[in-house]
Design an enzyme around this catalytic site. Structure first.
Site, mmCIF file in Angstrom:
data_model
loop_
_atom_site.group_PDB
_atom_site.id
_atom_site.type_symbol
_atom_site.label_atom_id
_atom_site.label_comp_id
_atom_site.label_asym_id
_atom_site.label_seq_id
_atom_site.Cartn_x
_atom_site.Cartn_y
_atom_site.Cartn_z
ATOM 1 N N ALA A 1 55.861 26.109 69.897
ATOM 2 C CA ALA A 1 55.897 24.692 69.731
ATOM 3 C C ALA A 1 55.790 24.303 68.226
ATOM 4 C CB ALA A 1 54.500 24.268 70.462
ATOM 5 N N THR B 1 56.455 21.926 66.597
ATOM 6 C CA THR B 1 55.807 20.568 66.024
ATOM 7 C C THR B 1 54.225 20.800 65.955
ATOM 8 O OG1 THR B 1 55.677 19.891 68.564
ATOM 9 C CG2 THR B 1 57.545 18.914 67.345
ATOM 10 N N ASP B 2 53.740 21.593 66.666
ATOM 11 C CA ASP B 2 52.168 22.054 66.540
ATOM 12 C C ASP B 2 51.842 22.542 65.196
ATOM 13 O OD1 ASP B 2 51.841 21.245 69.219
ATOM 14 O OD2 ASP B 2 51.330 23.138 69.775
ATOM 15 N N PHE B 3 52.874 23.207 64.626
ATOM 16 C CA PHE B 3 52.805 23.684 63.156
ATOM 17 C C PHE B 3 53.023 22.769 61.964
ATOM 18 C CE2 PHE B 3 54.392 27.198 65.991
ATOM 19 C CZ PHE B 3 53.218 27.987 65.908
#
Length: 174
Positions: free
Chosen positions: A109, A111-113
Site C-alpha cells: 500500500a 500510500t502508507d509509505f
C-alpha cells in the site's frame, strides 16, 4: 509482518473499543499524552467518545492527528480506505508497470509509505505550537492529497508539456 518489522522495540497496547473499559483506558492515556493519532474513517473516534473535542476537554494541550483516505469534510469522507485502491486513485498505478500490459499496483500500500513523512512534519510543527502556546491542535490529513504530492512531477509534465507518462509511454504527447 509490516507492523512487527517497523515497530520492533516499541511498546504497544491493544484496547477493545467496543468495551467501556477500553474507552476508559484510552481516555486515561489521553490525560497525559502529547499526541493522539488515528487512522479511521471520519467519525469513528467521535462515536467512541474519543474525538478531538472529547480529548481536549480532559487535556487542553493535546495534539490529535487524524488521517483517512480522503480526509474530513468532503463529499467522499465516509469512503473507507484500502491502500491499493488509494494508490490507484492517486495515479500511482498509471505510472507503474509496462506500456503494453495491464496496470500494476506499486509494492504494498504505497500510500502508507508516503503519508507518514507528511505526518511527522505536521506533528512536529503542532508540538512546537503546543510548546509555545500551551494549546493543542487537531490536524487532519487526506492520504490521497499526500500521495498526489508524490505524483506532482508527472502531473506537471502532462500539464505543461502535454506528455503523459506511465503505461502509455514516457514522452507520447497524446
Amino acid at each position: 509482518a509490516y507492523y512487527a518489522n517497523y515497530n520492533s522495540g516499541k511498546l504497544s497496547l491493544s484496547l477493545n473499543m467496543m468495551e467501556p473499559r477500553g474507552r476508559e483506558l484510552a481516555l486515561q492515556l489521553a490525560t497525559w499524552a502529547d499526541v493522539v493519532t488515528e487512522n479511521y474513517t471520519p467519525g469513528v473516534m467521535e462515536r467512541w467518545g474519543l474525538g478531538y473535542q472529547d480529548l481536549q476537554a480532559i487535556n487542553p494541550a493535546i495534539v490529535m492527528y487524524s488521517t483517512s483516505m480522503l480526509g474530513r469534510g468532503g463529499p467522499m469522507e465516509q469512503q473507507p480506505g484500502f491502500g491499493p485502491v488509494l494508490s490507484s486513485l492517486a495515479g500511482l498505478t498509471h505510472i507503474t508497470g509496462w506500456p503494453d500490459r495491464d496496470p500494476v499496483n506499486p509494492y504494498g500500500a504505497y500510500t502508507d509509505f508516503i503519508g507518514p513523512r507528511f505526518a511527522v512534519a505536521s506533528i512536529l510543527a503542532a508540538l512546537d505550537y503546543q510548546r509555545r502556546t500551551g494549546k493543542g491542535l487537531h490536524l487532519d490529513m487526506s492520504q490521497l492529497e499526500t500521495s498526489l504530492h508524490f505524483t506532482a512531477p508527472f502531473i506537471l509534465d502532462c500539464s505543461v508539456n502535454g506528455r503523459e507518462q506511465g503505461r502509455r509511454g514516457n514522452s507520447d504527447p497524446g
